[in-house]
Design a protein around this motif. Structure first.
Motif, PDB file in Angstrom:
ATOM      1  N   UNK A 115     -13.275  -2.699  -0.887  1.00  0.00           N
ATOM      2  CA  UNK A 115     -12.818  -1.507  -0.164  1.00  0.00           C
ATOM      3  C   UNK A 115     -11.333  -1.617   0.143  1.00  0.00           C
ATOM      4  N   UNK A 116     -10.866  -2.810   0.534  1.00  0.00           N
ATOM      5  CA  UNK A 116      -9.441  -3.009   0.790  1.00  0.00           C
ATOM      6  C   UNK A 116      -8.610  -2.810  -0.471  1.00  0.00           C
ATOM      7  N   UNK A 117      -9.113  -3.286  -1.598  1.00  0.00           N
ATOM      8  CA  UNK A 117      -8.388  -3.111  -2.865  1.00  0.00           C
ATOM      9  C   UNK A 117      -8.294  -1.630  -3.221  1.00  0.00           C
ATOM     10  N   UNK A 118      -9.398  -0.912  -3.086  1.00  0.00           N
ATOM     11  CA  UNK A 118      -9.390   0.519  -3.428  1.00  0.00           C
ATOM     12  C   UNK A 118      -8.494   1.313  -2.491  1.00  0.00           C
ATOM     13  N   UNK A 119      -8.540   1.007  -1.205  1.00  0.00           N
ATOM     14  CA  UNK A 119      -7.679   1.739  -0.277  1.00  0.00           C
ATOM     15  C   UNK A 119      -6.212   1.378  -0.493  1.00  0.00           C
ATOM     16  N   UNK A 120      -5.925   0.141  -0.833  1.00  0.00           N
ATOM     17  CA  UNK A 120      -4.550  -0.239  -1.136  1.00  0.00           C
ATOM     18  C   UNK A 120      -4.024   0.442  -2.385  1.00  0.00           C
ATOM     19  N   UNK A 121      -4.868   0.508  -3.406  1.00  0.00           N
ATOM     20  CA  UNK A 121      -4.459   1.183  -4.634  1.00  0.00           C
ATOM     21  C   UNK A 121      -4.238   2.678  -4.387  1.00  0.00           C
ATOM     22  N   UNK A 122      -5.094   3.290  -3.571  1.00  0.00           N
ATOM     23  CA  UNK A 122      -4.908   4.713  -3.283  1.00  0.00           C
ATOM     24  C   UNK A 122      -3.658   4.952  -2.434  1.00  0.00           C
ATOM     25  N   UNK A 123      -3.308   4.016  -1.537  1.00  0.00           N
ATOM     26  CA  UNK A 123      -2.061   4.156  -0.789  1.00  0.00           C
ATOM     27  C   UNK A 123      -0.847   4.029  -1.701  1.00  0.00           C
ATOM     28  N   UNK A 154       0.323  -4.525   0.366  1.00  0.00           N
ATOM     29  CA  UNK A 154      -0.137  -5.544   1.312  1.00  0.00           C
ATOM     30  C   UNK A 154      -1.656  -5.590   1.369  1.00  0.00           C
ATOM     31  N   UNK A 155      -2.311  -4.469   1.152  1.00  0.00           N
ATOM     32  CA  UNK A 155      -3.770  -4.445   1.148  1.00  0.00           C
ATOM     33  C   UNK A 155      -4.356  -4.921  -0.176  1.00  0.00           C
ATOM     34  N   UNK A 156      -3.728  -4.566  -1.274  1.00  0.00           N
ATOM     35  CA  UNK A 156      -4.380  -4.810  -2.563  1.00  0.00           C
ATOM     36  C   UNK A 156      -4.089  -6.173  -3.173  1.00  0.00           C
ATOM     37  N   UNK A 157      -2.881  -6.660  -3.112  1.00  0.00           N
ATOM     38  CA  UNK A 157      -2.543  -7.887  -3.836  1.00  0.00           C
ATOM     39  C   UNK A 157      -3.197  -9.148  -3.264  1.00  0.00           C
ATOM     40  N   UNK A 158      -3.086  -9.437  -1.976  1.00  0.00           N
ATOM     41  CA  UNK A 158      -3.733 -10.663  -1.486  1.00  0.00           C
ATOM     42  C   UNK A 158      -5.255 -10.616  -1.584  1.00  0.00           C
ATOM     43  N   UNK A 159      -5.827  -9.444  -1.419  1.00  0.00           N
ATOM     44  CA  UNK A 159      -7.285  -9.351  -1.495  1.00  0.00           C
ATOM     45  C   UNK A 159      -7.776  -9.598  -2.915  1.00  0.00           C
ATOM     46  N   UNK A 160      -6.990  -9.234  -3.918  1.00  0.00           N
ATOM     47  CA  UNK A 160      -7.380  -9.526  -5.299  1.00  0.00           C
ATOM     48  C   UNK A 160      -7.450 -11.026  -5.533  1.00  0.00           C
ATOM     49  N   UNK A 161      -6.462 -11.742  -5.008  1.00  0.00           N
ATOM     50  CA  UNK A 161      -6.468 -13.196  -5.190  1.00  0.00           C
ATOM     51  C   UNK A 161      -7.636 -13.833  -4.442  1.00  0.00           C
ATOM     52  N   UNK A 162      -7.890 -13.398  -3.224  1.00  0.00           N
ATOM     53  CA  UNK A 162      -8.980 -13.966  -2.435  1.00  0.00           C
ATOM     54  C   UNK A 162     -10.336 -13.621  -3.048  1.00  0.00           C
ATOM     55  N   UNK A 163     -10.481 -12.390  -3.530  1.00  0.00           N
ATOM     56  CA  UNK A 163     -11.725 -11.994  -4.175  1.00  0.00           C
ATOM     57  C   UNK A 163     -11.965 -12.815  -5.438  1.00  0.00           C
ATOM     58  N   UNK A 164     -10.934 -13.068  -6.212  1.00  0.00           N
ATOM     59  CA  UNK A 164     -11.069 -13.910  -7.402  1.00  0.00           C
ATOM     60  C   UNK A 164     -11.488 -15.318  -7.013  1.00  0.00           C
TER      61      UNK A 164
END
Length: 76
Positions: free
Chosen positions: A12-20, A54-64
């Motif tokens: 959800x954080x990745x999607x909201x970051x991408x939409x922002x 700030x929402x999308x990049x760190x969450x991608x690394x943590x999710x991976x």
């Protein structure tokens, strides 16, 4: 918090970051109201892009990291 809930929250954080990020690009390139605001409009569009990154990049690394750790645990 279970891993499934954490993964859902991160997605959800990745999607909201991408939409922002997309909203900031839309504001900067296509919205005439933001364009007529001058410097304040540029600040608004830049804030959307920076919050999105700030929402999308760190969450991608943590999710991976979580998914790799989960895969390693399941293969043992």
């Amino acid at each position: 918090m279970t891993d499934d809930k954490l993964i859902l929250l991160l997605k959800i954080c990745i999607c909201s970051g991408f939409s922002l990020i997309l909203l900031g690009i839309y504001f900067h390139n296509f919205n005439h109201t933001i364009e007529s605001m001058g410097v304040n409009g540029i600040i608004i569009s830049a804030a959307c892009v920076s919050l999105g990154m700030a929402l999308s990049l760190p969450t991608k690394m943590y999710l991976t990291f979580i998914l790799v750790k989960r895969d390693a645990a399941s293969s043992k």
